[in-house]
Design a protein around this motif. Structure first.
Motif, PDB file in Angstrom:
ATOM      1  N   ASP A 315      90.371  74.085  46.131  1.00  0.00           N
ATOM      2  CA  ASP A 315      90.984  73.295  46.687  1.00  0.00           C
ATOM      3  C   ASP A 315      90.289  72.751  48.129  1.00  0.00           C
ATOM      4  O   ASP A 315      90.326  71.675  48.437  1.00  0.00           O
ATOM      5  N   ASP A 316      89.636  73.929  48.709  1.00  0.00           N
ATOM      6  CA  ASP A 316      89.030  73.654  50.085  1.00  0.00           C
ATOM      7  C   ASP A 316      87.651  72.733  49.619  1.00  0.00           C
ATOM      8  O   ASP A 316      87.480  71.660  50.624  1.00  0.00           O
ATOM      9  N   SER A 317      87.057  73.158  48.882  1.00  0.00           N
ATOM     10  CA  SER A 317      85.754  72.433  48.470  1.00  0.00           C
ATOM     11  C   SER A 317      86.149  71.053  48.211  1.00  0.00           C
ATOM     12  O   SER A 317      85.572  69.958  48.586  1.00  0.00           O
ATOM     13  N   GLU A 318      87.191  70.780  47.181  1.00  0.00           N
ATOM     14  CA  GLU A 318      87.578  69.302  46.845  1.00  0.00           C
ATOM     15  C   GLU A 318      87.971  68.562  48.188  1.00  0.00           C
ATOM     16  O   GLU A 318      87.758  67.418  48.297  1.00  0.00           O
ATOM     17  N   LEU A 319      88.740  69.209  49.285  1.00  0.00           N
ATOM     18  CA  LEU A 319      89.209  68.623  50.231  1.00  0.00           C
ATOM     19  C   LEU A 319      88.022  68.369  51.351  1.00  0.00           C
ATOM     20  O   LEU A 319      88.069  67.064  51.853  1.00  0.00           O
ATOM     21  N   ILE A 320      86.987  69.090  51.415  1.00  0.00           N
ATOM     22  CA  ILE A 320      85.658  68.839  52.276  1.00  0.00           C
ATOM     23  C   ILE A 320      85.264  67.376  51.631  1.00  0.00           C
ATOM     24  O   ILE A 320      84.840  66.409  52.447  1.00  0.00           O
ATOM     25  N   ALA A 321      85.118  67.435  50.213  1.00  0.00           N
ATOM     26  CA  ALA A 321      84.600  66.130  49.876  1.00  0.00           C
ATOM     27  C   ALA A 321      85.374  64.924  49.988  1.00  0.00           C
ATOM     28  O   ALA A 321      84.934  63.739  50.153  1.00  0.00           O
ATOM     29  N   SER A 322      86.676  65.017  49.930  1.00  0.00           N
ATOM     30  CA  SER A 322      87.722  63.985  49.837  1.00  0.00           C
ATOM     31  C   SER A 322      87.508  63.367  51.466  1.00  0.00           C
ATOM     32  O   SER A 322      87.637  62.285  51.668  1.00  0.00           O
ATOM     33  N   TYR A 323      87.572  64.627  52.275  1.00  0.00           N
ATOM     34  CA  TYR A 323      87.411  63.919  53.789  1.00  0.00           C
ATOM     35  C   TYR A 323      86.485  63.280  54.200  1.00  0.00           C
ATOM     36  O   TYR A 323      86.277  62.251  54.816  1.00  0.00           O
ATOM     37  N   VAL A 324      85.187  63.674  53.623  1.00  0.00           N
ATOM     38  CA  VAL A 324      84.043  62.688  53.824  1.00  0.00           C
ATOM     39  C   VAL A 324      84.107  61.519  53.428  1.00  0.00           C
ATOM     40  O   VAL A 324      83.660  60.592  53.841  1.00  0.00           O
ATOM     41  N   ASN A 325      84.724  61.381  52.100  1.00  0.00           N
ATOM     42  CA  ASN A 325      84.466  60.217  51.275  1.00  0.00           C
ATOM     43  C   ASN A 325      85.551  59.102  51.862  1.00  0.00           C
ATOM     44  O   ASN A 325      85.567  57.945  51.415  1.00  0.00           O
ATOM     45  N   ASN A 326      86.431  59.440  52.953  1.00  0.00           N
ATOM     46  CA  ASN A 326      87.359  58.738  53.460  1.00  0.00           C
ATOM     47  C   ASN A 326      86.498  57.671  54.270  1.00  0.00           C
ATOM     48  O   ASN A 326      86.748  56.556  54.651  1.00  0.00           O
ATOM     49  N   ASN A 327      85.275  58.134  54.485  1.00  0.00           N
ATOM     50  CA  ASN A 327      84.153  57.327  55.224  1.00  0.00           C
ATOM     51  C   ASN A 327      83.268  56.481  54.555  1.00  0.00           C
ATOM     52  O   ASN A 327      82.396  55.791  55.023  1.00  0.00           O
ATOM     53  N   GLY A 328      83.696  56.500  53.022  1.00  0.00           N
ATOM     54  CA  GLY A 328      82.697  55.895  52.260  1.00  0.00           C
ATOM     55  C   GLY A 328      82.267  56.704  51.023  1.00  0.00           C
ATOM     56  O   GLY A 328      82.681  57.692  50.739  1.00  0.00           O
ATOM     57  N   ASP A 329      81.535  56.198  50.238  1.00  0.00           N
ATOM     58  CA  ASP A 329      81.152  57.015  48.845  1.00  0.00           C
ATOM     59  C   ASP A 329      80.209  57.877  49.317  1.00  0.00           C
ATOM     60  O   ASP A 329      78.931  57.731  48.780  1.00  0.00           O
ATOM     61  N   LEU A 330      80.416  58.894  49.856  1.00  0.00           N
ATOM     62  CA  LEU A 330      79.163  59.946  50.589  1.00  0.00           C
ATOM     63  C   LEU A 330      79.176  61.322  49.897  1.00  0.00           C
ATOM     64  O   LEU A 330      78.123  61.767  50.056  1.00  0.00           O
ATOM     65  N   ALA A 331      80.199  61.740  49.438  1.00  0.00           N
ATOM     66  CA  ALA A 331      80.335  63.159  49.112  1.00  0.00           C
ATOM     67  C   ALA A 331      80.606  63.277  47.744  1.00  0.00           C
ATOM     68  O   ALA A 331      81.078  62.452  46.886  1.00  0.00           O
ATOM     69  N   SER A 332      79.887  64.506  47.047  1.00  0.00           N
ATOM     70  CA  SER A 332      79.949  64.866  45.788  1.00  0.00           C
ATOM     71  C   SER A 332      80.293  66.107  45.567  1.00  0.00           C
ATOM     72  O   SER A 332      80.074  67.076  46.277  1.00  0.00           O
ATOM     73  N   PHE A 333      81.055  66.515  44.694  1.00  0.00           N
ATOM     74  CA  PHE A 333      81.576  67.883  44.496  1.00  0.00           C
ATOM     75  C   PHE A 333      81.399  68.172  43.242  1.00  0.00           C
ATOM     76  O   PHE A 333      81.350  67.598  42.203  1.00  0.00           O
ATOM     77  N   TYR A 334      80.707  69.565  43.067  1.00  0.00           N
ATOM     78  CA  TYR A 334      80.378  70.052  41.479  1.00  0.00           C
ATOM     79  C   TYR A 334      80.751  71.593  41.536  1.00  0.00           C
ATOM     80  O   TYR A 334      80.426  72.288  42.356  1.00  0.00           O
ATOM     81  N   GLU A 335      81.263  71.784  40.532  1.00  0.00           N
ATOM     82  CA  GLU A 335      81.770  73.280  40.297  1.00  0.00           C
ATOM     83  C   GLU A 335      80.967  73.823  39.315  1.00  0.00           C
ATOM     84  O   GLU A 335      80.673  73.505  38.296  1.00  0.00           O
ATOM     85  N   ILE A 336      79.993  74.962  39.783  1.00  0.00           N
ATOM     86  CA  ILE A 336      78.953  75.385  39.190  1.00  0.00           C
ATOM     87  C   ILE A 336      79.658  76.426  38.070  1.00  0.00           C
ATOM     88  O   ILE A 336      80.084  77.637  38.446  1.00  0.00           O
ATOM     89  N   PRO A 337      79.248  76.222  36.854  1.00  0.00           N
ATOM     90  CA  PRO A 337      79.891  77.255  35.713  1.00  0.00           C
ATOM     91  C   PRO A 337      79.276  78.661  35.978  1.00  0.00           C
ATOM     92  O   PRO A 337      78.096  78.836  36.248  1.00  0.00           O
ATOM     93  N   GLN A 338      80.008  79.909  35.599  1.00  0.00           N
ATOM     94  CA  GLN A 338      79.643  81.287  35.464  1.00  0.00           C
ATOM     95  C   GLN A 338      78.789  81.524  36.906  1.00  0.00           C
ATOM     96  O   GLN A 338      77.837  82.417  37.018  1.00  0.00           O
ATOM     97  N   THR A 339      79.563  80.929  38.072  1.00  0.00           N
ATOM     98  CA  THR A 339      78.768  81.386  39.406  1.00  0.00           C
ATOM     99  C   THR A 339      80.010  82.132  40.518  1.00  0.00           C
ATOM    100  O   THR A 339      81.043  81.668  40.255  1.00  0.00           O
ATOM    101  N   GLY A 340      79.435  82.799  41.131  1.00  0.00           N
ATOM    102  CA  GLY A 340      80.417  83.461  42.118  1.00  0.00           C
ATOM    103  C   GLY A 340      80.544  82.741  43.353  1.00  0.00           C
ATOM    104  O   GLY A 340      80.012  81.506  43.595  1.00  0.00           O
ATOM    105  N   HIS A 341      80.701  83.570  44.671  1.00  0.00           N
ATOM    106  CA  HIS A 341      80.876  82.737  45.817  1.00  0.00           C
ATOM    107  C   HIS A 341      79.562  82.222  46.639  1.00  0.00           C
ATOM    108  O   HIS A 341      79.593  81.368  47.108  1.00  0.00           O
ATOM    109  N   THR A 342      78.569  83.081  46.305  1.00  0.00           N
ATOM    110  CA  THR A 342      77.406  82.496  46.845  1.00  0.00           C
ATOM    111  C   THR A 342      76.322  82.937  46.070  1.00  0.00           C
ATOM    112  O   THR A 342      75.446  83.783  46.324  1.00  0.00           O
ATOM    113  N   PHE A 343      76.135  82.176  44.938  1.00  0.00           N
ATOM    114  CA  PHE A 343      74.861  81.964  44.137  1.00  0.00           C
ATOM    115  C   PHE A 343      74.898  83.195  42.897  1.00  0.00           C
ATOM    116  O   PHE A 343      74.076  83.122  42.176  1.00  0.00           O
ATOM    117  N   GLN A 344      75.884  84.007  43.061  1.00  0.00           N
ATOM    118  CA  GLN A 344      75.599  85.161  42.153  1.00  0.00           C
ATOM    119  C   GLN A 344      75.992  84.609  40.653  1.00  0.00           C
ATOM    120  O   GLN A 344      76.940  83.661  40.498  1.00  0.00           O
TER     121      GLN A 344
END
Length: 381
Positions: A315-344
């Motif tokens: 939800d946090d990541s999706e909200l970041i993208a949505s807040y930026v996109n309120n200013n235009g089509d600027l942000a993309s969100f992607y959930e990386i399969p089989q990945t942990g918190h920081t690149f694992q």
């Protein structure tokens, strides 16, 4: 090291001034050159480990002085034989007291990503080790968030000192905690205008109080508590974090008054730290308004989250993208399969919680590099 100056004494008068004048000027030039070389890396190594090195890449170990007087290690990489100025990737790191240095042979996933970005053609990579980490001065476990942020701001401003960095093309890569507060690093309007894009990996945007409740709910479930037990524990967790984060009371006082809450505290008998940082660090995080910070952005933003990230919510990541996109089509969100918190790389959420990682998947580097290359080309001046 021995420097030989004997040859200078045999110089003949020339160019309208005598040998003594020439000797003085040559000696002065040597002194200035040597002084500059020392100042370029005047922060001593704490560990006898080899520095980073790469084929066809220059690696500069430098330092920046934080407002509190501590010198913080910076590591800058750039392609060899650079002509002109290059766009820069400025890294805003995680919460833990781990170094951003990535020597050859590292097994750390973030380090492997940094090594990949360091060899990315036509980009500079700029990293800073926070207080007390790596070669940096200070004590990480006692450094609060305000001091850490001030260090990142000092490093951000130091980029103007390098003639190979294009400070009109800065891309900020925020990871974990840094993936939340990254927009706070450029402090002034002028500095914010220098940033061409953001990448947030495993970031956060709600209040820290909400984050603590969310991570505790996930933690209770992952340690095997039943749904009913999770809810019972959450009632007590609300009380604990309300008293600490909202009311600002010392955790030790809270637990002495309410001993039934002691089992909930993640650090056991250490009532002065959480995840290796002092408690005031999190009280300062609670004061931030990251939703407002991200809502100001009007530049391309790439928001990434690992599918097996149990630390920060989707939800946090999706909200970041949505807040930026309120200013235009600027942000993309992607959930990386089989990945942990920081690149694992993990094969299940249970493995991620246990830290049972699979071999590193280099596709992560490609996700970052492809976006950076595309944005740099799109916004080329």
């Amino acid at each position: 090291m021995t420097f030989r100056f004997s040859a200078f004494w045999d110089l003949k008068p020339c160019l309208g001034f005598g040998a003594w004048g020439l000797r003085f000027r040559v000696l002065l030039l040597v002194f200035v050159t040597l002084t500059a070389a020392v100042r370029a890396d005047d922060l001593q190594r704490k560990f006898k480990a080899p520095r980073e090195s790469y084929p066809k890449v220059d690696v500069l170990y430098d330092s920046v002085t934080a407002p509190d007087g501590n010198r913080l290690r910076t590591i800058i990489t750039k392609p060899q034989n650079t002509k002109g100025k290059l766009p820069v990737i400025f890294v805003v790191g995680w919460l833990s007291c781990d170094s951003v240095e990535a020597p050859a042979g590292t097994k750390d996933e973030s380090g492997l990503v940094f090594r990949g970005l360091a060899q990315l053609p036509n980009f500079v990579l700029f990293r800073m080790d926070k207080h007390g980490v790596g070669d940096s001065e200070g004590v990480c476990s006692e450094t609060d968030f305000d001091s850490e942020l001030a260090g990142y701001r000092a490093a951000f401003r130091a980029m103007k000192n390098y003639d190979f960095i294009d400070t009109k093309q800065i891309y900020i890569l925020g990871i974990s905690n840094g993936g939340g507060f990254a927009p706070l690093v450029p402090e002034s309007e002028t500095e914010r205008a220098q940033v061409r894009g953001y990448i947030s990996v495993g970031g956060w945007v709600k209040t820290w109080f909400e984050h603590m409740l969310e991570i505790e709910r996930r933690r209770f479930a992952l340690i095997g508590k039943s749904p009913g037990e999770v809810n019972d524990r959450m009632k007590d967790a609300v009380t604990l974090y309300q008293e600490w984060l909202i009311k600002g009371r010392p955790v030790d006082d809270i637990l002495k008054e309410r001993p039934q809450l002691a089992d909930l505290w993640p650090e056991g008998k250490d009532r002065a730290h959480l995840y290796g940082r002092p408690l005031r660090f999190y009280q300062q995080l609670q004061q931030l308004n990251l939703a407002a910070a991200w809502s100001r952005l009007k530049v391309p933003t790439h928001v990434l989250r690992g599918a097996f990230d149990w630390i920060m919510s989707r939800d946090d990541s999706e909200l970041i993208a949505s807040y930026v996109n309120n200013n235009g089509d600027l942000a993309s969100f992607y959930e990386i399969p089989q990945t942990g918190h920081t690149f694992q790389h993990y094969l299940s959420l249970a493995d991620a919680f246990k830290g049972k990682s699979a071999p590193f998947d280099p596709k992560i580097i490609g996700l970052l590099a492809d976006w950076l290359r595309n944005e740099a080309i799109t916004h080329e001046d």
